[in-house]
Design a protein around this motif. Structure first.
Motif, PDB file in Angstrom:
ATOM      1  N   LYS A 767      17.746   3.439   7.397  1.00 43.83           N
ATOM      2  CA  LYS A 767      16.992   3.019   6.210  1.00 43.83           C
ATOM      3  C   LYS A 767      15.584   2.534   6.554  1.00 43.83           C
ATOM      4  CE  LYS A 767      20.325   3.818   3.283  1.00 43.83           C
ATOM      5  NZ  LYS A 767      21.220   2.813   2.722  1.00 43.83           N
ATOM      6  N   VAL A 768      15.476   1.720   7.644  1.00 45.81           N
ATOM      7  CA  VAL A 768      14.169   1.119   7.950  1.00 45.81           C
ATOM      8  C   VAL A 768      13.322   2.039   8.813  1.00 45.81           C
ATOM      9  CG1 VAL A 768      12.986  -0.827   9.043  1.00 45.81           C
ATOM     10  CG2 VAL A 768      15.082  -1.226   7.721  1.00 45.81           C
ATOM     11  N   CYS A 769      13.807   2.362  10.011  1.00 42.66           N
ATOM     12  CA  CYS A 769      12.971   3.091  10.976  1.00 42.66           C
ATOM     13  C   CYS A 769      12.721   4.536  10.566  1.00 42.66           C
ATOM     14  CB  CYS A 769      13.614   3.050  12.362  1.00 42.66           C
ATOM     15  SG  CYS A 769      13.774   1.376  13.036  1.00 42.66           S
ATOM     16  N   ASP A 770      13.637   5.122   9.803  1.00 43.87           N
ATOM     17  CA  ASP A 770      13.415   6.499   9.352  1.00 43.87           C
ATOM     18  C   ASP A 770      12.849   6.528   7.932  1.00 43.87           C
ATOM     19  OD1 ASP A 770      14.116   7.706  11.679  1.00 43.87           O
ATOM     20  OD2 ASP A 770      16.116   8.313  11.054  1.00 43.87           O
ATOM     21  N   TRP A 771      13.673   6.208   6.936  1.00 40.43           N
ATOM     22  CA  TRP A 771      13.256   6.400   5.545  1.00 40.43           C
ATOM     23  C   TRP A 771      12.100   5.494   5.133  1.00 40.43           C
ATOM     24  CZ3 TRP A 771      14.395  10.764   3.600  1.00 40.43           C
ATOM     25  CH2 TRP A 771      15.601  11.406   3.906  1.00 40.43           C
ATOM     26  N   TYR A 772      12.262   4.188   5.420  1.00 37.28           N
ATOM     27  CA  TYR A 772      11.206   3.295   4.922  1.00 37.28           C
ATOM     28  C   TYR A 772       9.886   3.537   5.638  1.00 37.28           C
ATOM     29  CZ  TYR A 772       8.699  -0.878   3.448  1.00 37.28           C
ATOM     30  OH  TYR A 772       7.751  -1.725   2.926  1.00 37.28           O
ATOM     31  N   VAL A 773       9.923   3.761   6.930  1.00 35.47           N
ATOM     32  CA  VAL A 773       8.679   4.051   7.657  1.00 35.47           C
ATOM     33  C   VAL A 773       8.020   5.307   7.086  1.00 35.47           C
ATOM     34  CG1 VAL A 773       7.808   4.891   9.880  1.00 35.47           C
ATOM     35  CG2 VAL A 773       9.236   2.838   9.798  1.00 35.47           C
ATOM     36  N   GLU A 774       8.823   6.331   6.792  1.00 33.59           N
ATOM     37  CA  GLU A 774       8.241   7.568   6.234  1.00 33.59           C
ATOM     38  C   GLU A 774       7.718   7.337   4.816  1.00 33.59           C
ATOM     39  OE1 GLU A 774       7.591  10.378   7.703  1.00 33.59           O
ATOM     40  OE2 GLU A 774       8.400   9.622   9.591  1.00 33.59           O
ATOM     41  N   PHE A 775       8.490   6.603   4.025  1.00 31.53           N
ATOM     42  CA  PHE A 775       8.049   6.329   2.659  1.00 31.53           C
ATOM     43  C   PHE A 775       6.773   5.490   2.636  1.00 31.53           C
ATOM     44  CE2 PHE A 775      12.689   6.507   0.923  1.00 31.53           C
ATOM     45  CZ  PHE A 775      12.652   7.897   0.991  1.00 31.53           C
ATOM     46  N   LEU A 779       1.827   4.949   1.425  1.00 28.55           N
ATOM     47  CA  LEU A 779       1.499   3.714   0.712  1.00 28.55           C
ATOM     48  C   LEU A 779       0.423   2.906   1.428  1.00 28.55           C
ATOM     49  CD1 LEU A 779       5.091   2.500  -0.331  1.00 28.55           C
ATOM     50  CD2 LEU A 779       3.461   3.901  -1.635  1.00 28.55           C
ATOM     51  N   PHE A 780       0.337   3.065   2.761  1.00 27.81           N
ATOM     52  CA  PHE A 780      -0.685   2.329   3.499  1.00 27.81           C
ATOM     53  C   PHE A 780      -2.102   2.784   3.143  1.00 27.81           C
ATOM     54  CE2 PHE A 780       2.599   1.495   6.982  1.00 27.81           C
ATOM     55  CZ  PHE A 780       2.775   0.177   6.597  1.00 27.81           C
ATOM     56  N   ASP A 781      -2.201   3.953   2.519  1.00 25.25           N
ATOM     57  CA  ASP A 781      -3.533   4.475   2.181  1.00 25.25           C
ATOM     58  C   ASP A 781      -3.876   4.295   0.712  1.00 25.25           C
ATOM     59  OD1 ASP A 781      -3.854   5.387   4.792  1.00 25.25           O
ATOM     60  OD2 ASP A 781      -2.760   7.247   4.355  1.00 25.25           O
ATOM     61  N   GLY A 782      -3.012   3.610  -0.048  1.00 24.83           N
ATOM     62  CA  GLY A 782      -3.265   3.478  -1.481  1.00 24.83           C
ATOM     63  C   GLY A 782      -3.354   2.037  -1.930  1.00 24.83           C
ATOM     64  N   GLY A 783      -3.191   1.864  -3.226  1.00 26.71           N
ATOM     65  CA  GLY A 783      -3.327   0.535  -3.804  1.00 26.71           C
ATOM     66  C   GLY A 783      -2.188  -0.398  -3.486  1.00 26.71           C
ATOM     67  N   ASP A 784      -1.090   0.157  -2.980  1.00 30.29           N
ATOM     68  CA  ASP A 784       0.057  -0.683  -2.649  1.00 30.29           C
ATOM     69  C   ASP A 784       0.073  -1.086  -1.174  1.00 30.29           C
ATOM     70  OD1 ASP A 784       1.121  -0.565  -5.245  1.00 30.29           O
ATOM     71  OD2 ASP A 784       2.049   1.384  -4.833  1.00 30.29           O
ATOM     72  N   ALA A 785      -1.031  -0.892  -0.469  1.00 31.88           N
ATOM     73  CA  ALA A 785      -1.065  -1.136   0.978  1.00 31.88           C
ATOM     74  C   ALA A 785      -0.741  -2.581   1.327  1.00 31.88           C
ATOM     75  CB  ALA A 785      -2.419  -0.740   1.551  1.00 31.88           C
ATOM     76  N   ALA A 786      -1.328  -3.531   0.602  1.00 27.57           N
ATOM     77  CA  ALA A 786      -1.134  -4.948   0.950  1.00 27.57           C
ATOM     78  C   ALA A 786       0.321  -5.366   0.779  1.00 27.57           C
ATOM     79  CB  ALA A 786      -2.043  -5.821   0.083  1.00 27.57           C
ATOM     80  N   GLU A 787       0.907  -4.991  -0.375  1.00 25.81           N
ATOM     81  CA  GLU A 787       2.300  -5.395  -0.580  1.00 25.81           C
ATOM     82  C   GLU A 787       3.235  -4.657   0.387  1.00 25.81           C
ATOM     83  OE1 GLU A 787       4.759  -2.840  -3.768  1.00 25.81           O
ATOM     84  OE2 GLU A 787       3.465  -4.342  -4.683  1.00 25.81           O
ATOM     85  N   THR A 788       2.860  -3.433   0.781  1.00 30.36           N
ATOM     86  CA  THR A 788       3.693  -2.684   1.726  1.00 30.36           C
ATOM     87  C   THR A 788       3.645  -3.333   3.102  1.00 30.36           C
ATOM     88  OG1 THR A 788       3.323  -0.642   0.486  1.00 30.36           O
ATOM     89  CG2 THR A 788       4.100  -0.426   2.773  1.00 30.36           C
ATOM     90  N   ARG A 789       2.436  -3.782   3.499  1.00 27.59           N
ATOM     91  CA  ARG A 789       2.347  -4.485   4.789  1.00 27.59           C
ATOM     92  C   ARG A 789       3.182  -5.773   4.750  1.00 27.59           C
ATOM     93  NH1 ARG A 789      -3.099  -2.623   4.264  1.00 27.59           N
ATOM     94  NH2 ARG A 789      -3.533  -1.056   5.885  1.00 27.59           N
ATOM     95  N   ALA A 790       3.093  -6.519   3.689  1.00 23.50           N
ATOM     96  CA  ALA A 790       3.859  -7.760   3.580  1.00 23.50           C
ATOM     97  C   ALA A 790       5.352  -7.475   3.557  1.00 23.50           C
ATOM     98  CB  ALA A 790       3.455  -8.521   2.314  1.00 23.50           C
TER      99      ALA A 790
END
Length: 997
Positions: A767-775, A779-790
């Motif tokens: 879930k984390v290292c495969d799916w969430y990292v890919e998902f 998101l790191f390049d859009g408007g949700d970058a800050a919440e994704t980093r947090a």
């Protein structure tokens, strides 16, 4: 600080261990934020020991429980320590003395020898403790206990009161009559010259022989011997003047007290009660013994008659006890034929009188070894006895026919019947010599008087044993318990606190029998207390002397009328190590003093142990604590399996399949080994371990490290509060984190260690290292970058915390590298997450997306679609939730499934179908694969799978397999068949799709 490309386990483990120890991170009560305590007592390894795979398994499970509770704020104590291991330690030190060509222990004396053992312990006794630290065991090492702490002669640094506790309990149980001395049959090790426990006996199958001998009826009497078949027809009728027996130990014939037959055995009914001659020994003193009946002989085995040597066989001992047969000892402490006692002529006369029913009293001085055999090694004596009986014509014989090859002449001769057959023989597990049942003076615990509370505590649930199947072992042993032999003829150990002096006769006059041990006992915690007891008993001054030899000189002087103090001397034996380790829970907490630790941490919570010592240690701790402290020693006993090699075979040096856990730690890191053992710790199962399993889990360590590096490269930091994101992907992963935490807590609370490990593996890797990292990448390049980093920083923090009890080193390292922390992860807070964090909409949507991507990927792989080929995704049907999920996550689906933008359409020629909940899709693959080649490949795969499945079905339907195979093997075979049938179904479905293209 930029992370290294890979995790250097060797450097990190040493550095982190040192920091934990510097901070006292494992001290009792460290990180406590709640009143509840959690206490685990380490099963104390032998002070001579080094870490083996069983230790690694056992201590990993303990450490998981301890770290889990410590992070949850419990006042936690994991009590470490070592057992003094009487025989093993004495053997190690004696061997070292021999290697150094030093005088042996008897030459230097007891005190000097014990001093050498203490010196060895100071030098080498912490080996296994240091190895456990390498494994990551988080014991409170400042409290390291030793079962000989505080014993006389202990050097500085070995202070403590464990010795006082052991002696106090012995004296208390002696005064209650629960501990007593007496003669009983015990396992005797002729090499170490001591009694040993059943646990220290290794039964091995070895080549053996069964000799058949005739015992002539006394006075030349005869009887009609008749054998019948099952239908009662006579098959043999003859007149005999003997009864035949069979034995694998002919030398013990010298100590026979009777010949026993079953009461129902009609063949011998005419001669029951008569006397027979033992067919060995000087003819002028040929000894007589009676023929008796007992339930023990099996009429269908051999001749049905059994020689009874009560002093040298455990079964015979029972027969002798039931029938009042005297017990005649034949061997000395070294396993040689006795050379002491009365002459053979005197001894044989006494034994014959006893056989005729006369009460001859104490027969300990009777020595029935003929003069020419005295002092011989037992096996040399065996050969001599066989020669003598055979020469006298009293061996059972058969007619051997032999033809000369050259002349054709026929020769007939009588030969002794000797059956060559494998036999089970007991060996000392440390000495390697054949163990003898020996009748010796020993100290015993009358376990029948203290066993009841130990049975009741498990029956009423005050202590639970997991898995449930091990309760049967516990109950079976305790319900059929025998007196416990607690004395050992060693110098290293807790010396028995009993002193001996002269007895008094009925008139109050002192009495003493030369060469016999005085039996007036004075039991006390100290020599001075014993001396005062003796002075009160005798009414005159008493002096404590060093040995029985010194006492004998003073005894003789007393009888000569010399006015001097009476001597007493201490029993030279020591207590069995199981006696002292039976007090481990209270002894390590300061008992008999009312310490704060005792009040706080006793009873303990969990004992993690192997099944092989349920009765040797677990049951004895239950009996001892309930008798002494009036409470159970622990609330739960978790019994783990035996670590086997990857083929399921028991590990042994002789097989060459022993796995050294420290080699695995060197090769793959402690975390990988710990995770592997945990993932295999299914309740009631034996783990099957090989290096390849550990290597796989090193890859898991690497996966977590790489995911953290990815996060770092994208500006992610840990240490923040849980975010409240708007993005569906981030809401979904928070819910998944809560879900796995609840499952992990439930699994650990139920001791389902493997479920905790496999659940975390699926979550962290999948879930984390495969799916969430890919998902997260887009998101790191859009408007949700800050919440994704947090969110990613918070999720990884939870991963480190949840994995920490199993994989402490890499998680501690990552914790330190990824955020500004106020404390080490060992004292980090265990996550507190509930089902309220699971967002139903986000959960449904993202799990739908994952299911669709996996379905497309599976179809591509099944059909041999090239990895680089990008396919169209035709939406043939979709309900509203499916369409919403597809629309919201189209970019993720396109990138991860390697498909073009989804479009509505119809399935057609050259397409295959895939589906997700509420939707159906078609993948056009006709132009990117060779249909004929794929059809041939899949057809071949189906054929092979069908053949393999048929083989498994035949095995499972074979009655012999069902009867003889272990349950685990049957279950594995059923699981393989089920997996094959699933594969066959998928392959056939793929073929059907190809056929329709």
């Amino acid at each position: 600080m930029t992370m290294d490309k890979s995790f250097d386990a060797t450097a990190a483990e040493a550095r982190i261990s040192a920091e934990w120890e510097r901070l006292g991170a494992f001290a009792a009560g460290a990180n406590a934020s709640r009143a509840e305590t959690f206490t685990v007592m380490i099963p104390p390894p032998n002070v001579t020991g080094s870490l083996h795979i069983g230790h690694a398994f056992n201590n990993t499970l303990q450490d998981i429980l301890v770290r889990w509770h410590r992070m949850r704020g419990f006042d936690t104590l994991w009590q470490p320590g070592q057992d003094h291991a009487g025989i093993a330690t004495q053997m190690v030190v004696e061997r070292r003395m021999a290697e150094r060509q030093e005088p042996n222990r008897r030459e230097i004396g007891r005190d000097a020898f014990v001093e050498k053992i203490w010196a060895w312990k100071q030098e080498s006794g912490d080996t296994i403790i240091n190895q456990l630290k390498r494994l990551g065991a988080s014991c409170d090492w400042s409290r390291n206990a030793f079962t000989m702490s505080g014993a006389p002669g202990a050097p500085a640094g070995e202070e403590g009161n464990f010795h006082d506790a052991v002696i106090r309990v012995f004296v208390d149980l002696y005064n209650k009559g629960i501990i007593y001395s007496g003669k009983r049959l015990v396992n005797w090790d002729p090499h170490f010259e001591t009694a040993i426990s059943d646990l220290e006996v290794e039964n091995r199958e070895v080549p053996g022989h069964m000799w058949h001998f005739k015992y002539p009826l006394a006075g030349g009497a005869t009887y009609e011997y008749v054998e019948r078949d099952e239908d009662g027809r006579v098959t043999l009728r003859e007149t005999r003047d003997y009864i035949s027996i069979a034995t694998t130990r002919p030398e013990t014939m010298l100590g026979d007290g009777a010949v026993a037959v079953h009461p129902s055995d009609e063949r011998y009914a005419p001669i029951v009660g008569q006397l027979v001659e033992i067919p060995v020994g000087p003819k002028e003193h040929r000894r007589l013994i009676p023929i008796i009946t007992d339930e023990y002989p099996d009429p269908t085995f051999g001749s049905g008659a059994v020689k009874i040597t009560g002093a040298h066989d455990f079964n015979d001992y029972g027969v002798a006890q039931r029938n009042g047969i005297p017990l005649y000892a034949l061997l000395d402490t070294k396993g040689a034929m006795r050379g002491d006692g009365l002459s053979y002529a005197e001894s044989a006369a006494i034994a014959t009188r006893a056989a005729q029913g006369e009460d001859v009293g104490d027969v300990s001085a009777v020595n029935l070894v003929p003069d020419d055999l005295r002092g011989l090694d037992r096996f040399d004596a065996r050969s001599r006895v066989i020669e003598q009986v055979t020469a006298e014509g009293l061996a059972v014989t058969y007619l051997h026919r032999e033809i000369e090859p050259e002349t054709g002449a026929e020769h007939l001769e009588r030969r002794p019947v000797v059956d060559a057959k494998p036999i089970m023989q007991p060996f000392g597990d440390r000495s390697g010599v054949v163990i003898e049942p020996m009748l010796t003076d020993q100290w015993f615990v009358d376990t029948a008087r203290i066993v009841g509370p130990a049975l009741d505590a498990v029956r009423d649930g005050r202590t639970q044993i997991l898995p449930e199947q091990h309760k049967k072992v516990y109950f079976n042993w305790l319900e059929n318990i025998e007196p416990w032999t607690i004395s050992r003829q060693l110098w290293w150990g807790h010396q028995i606190p009993v002193w001996y002096g002269l007895e008094k006769d009925d008139a109050g006059k002192l009495s003493w029998r030369m060469n016999m041990k005085p039996n007036q006992q004075f039991c006390a915690e100290t020599a001075e207390a014993a001396r005062l007891q003796a002075e009160e008993f005798y009414g005159k001054p008493v002096v404590v002397v060093e040995s029985r030899t010194q006492a004998a000189e003073l005894f003789l002087a007393a009888f000569e009328g010399k006015d001097q103090p009476l001597p007493i001397y201490r029993d030279p034996d020591v207590l069995d190590t199981w006696f002292s380790s039976g007090l481990w829970p209270i002894g390590t907490l300061g008992w008999p003093e009312p310490t704060e630790e005792l009040k706080k941490y006793f009873p303990t919570d969990v004992l993690v142990t192997g099944f092989d010592i349920i009765f040797f240690w677990v049951a004895r701790m239950m009996m001892m604590q309930l008798e002494v402290a009036r409470d159970v020693p622990f609330h739960t006993v978790y019994v783990h399996g035996l670590v086997r090699d990857e083929k399921g075979a028991k590990m042994s040096k002789s097989k060459g399949n022993v796995i050294d856990p420290l080699v695995l730690v060197d090769d793959f890191g402690a975390d990988a080994l710990r995770f592997t053992l945990t993932s295999m710790a299914a309740m009631g199962r034996d783990p099957k371990l090989g290096p390849k399993h550990v290597e796989v889990n090193r890859n898991f360590v690497t996966k977590l490290w790489n995911a953290t590096r990815f996060a770092e490269m994208n500006g992610v930091r840990g240490g923040g509060d849980r975010p409240d994101p708007a993005n569906t992907v981030n809401r979904w992963i928070i819910g998944e984190t809560a879900r796995v935490l609840m499952a992990t807590d439930e699994a650990l609370a139920s001791y389902r260690f493997n479920d905790a490990a496999t659940g975390l593996y699926a979550f962290v890797w999948g879930k984390v290292c495969d799916w969430y990292v890919e998902f997260a990448k887009p998101l790191f390049d859009g408007g949700d970058a800050a919440e994704t980093r947090a969110t990613m920083g918070w999720v990884l923090d939870q991963c480190y915390a949840m994995l920490h009890p199993i994989m402490p080193f890499v998680t501690e390292e990552l914790w330190a590298l990824t955020g500004d922390r106020t404390k080490m992860l060992v004292h980090g807070d265990w996550p507190q997450l509930g089902a309220d964090l699971i967002d139903a909409d986000a959960d449904a949507q993202m799990n739908w997306v994952i299911a669709l991507i996996e379905a497309v990927r599976s179809a591509r792989a099944q059909m041999g679609v090239p990895a680089g080929a990008k396919l169209d995704l035709i939406v043939t049907e979709a309900d509203a939730p499916a369409r919403a999920a597809l629309t919201a996550n189209a970019p993720l689906i396109e990138r991860l499934a390697r498909v073009n933008t989804p479009m509505d359409g119809m399935a057609g020629k050259g397409m295959i179908a895939v589906s997700a909940q509420g939707a159906s899709f078609a993948l056009p693959i006709g132009d990117v694969i060779d249909v004929a080649a794929e059809t041939a490949r899949l057809t071949k795969a189906v054929g092979k799978a069908d053949k393999d499945a048929d083989g498994l079905r035949k095995r499972l339907s074979n009655p012999k397999f069902a009867q003889n195979a272990e349950a685990e093997v049957i279950e594995e075979t059923q699981a393989k068949l089920a997996a094959l049938e699933d594969d066959i179904a998928r392959l056939r479905a793929a073929l059907d799709q190809l056929a329709a293209m």
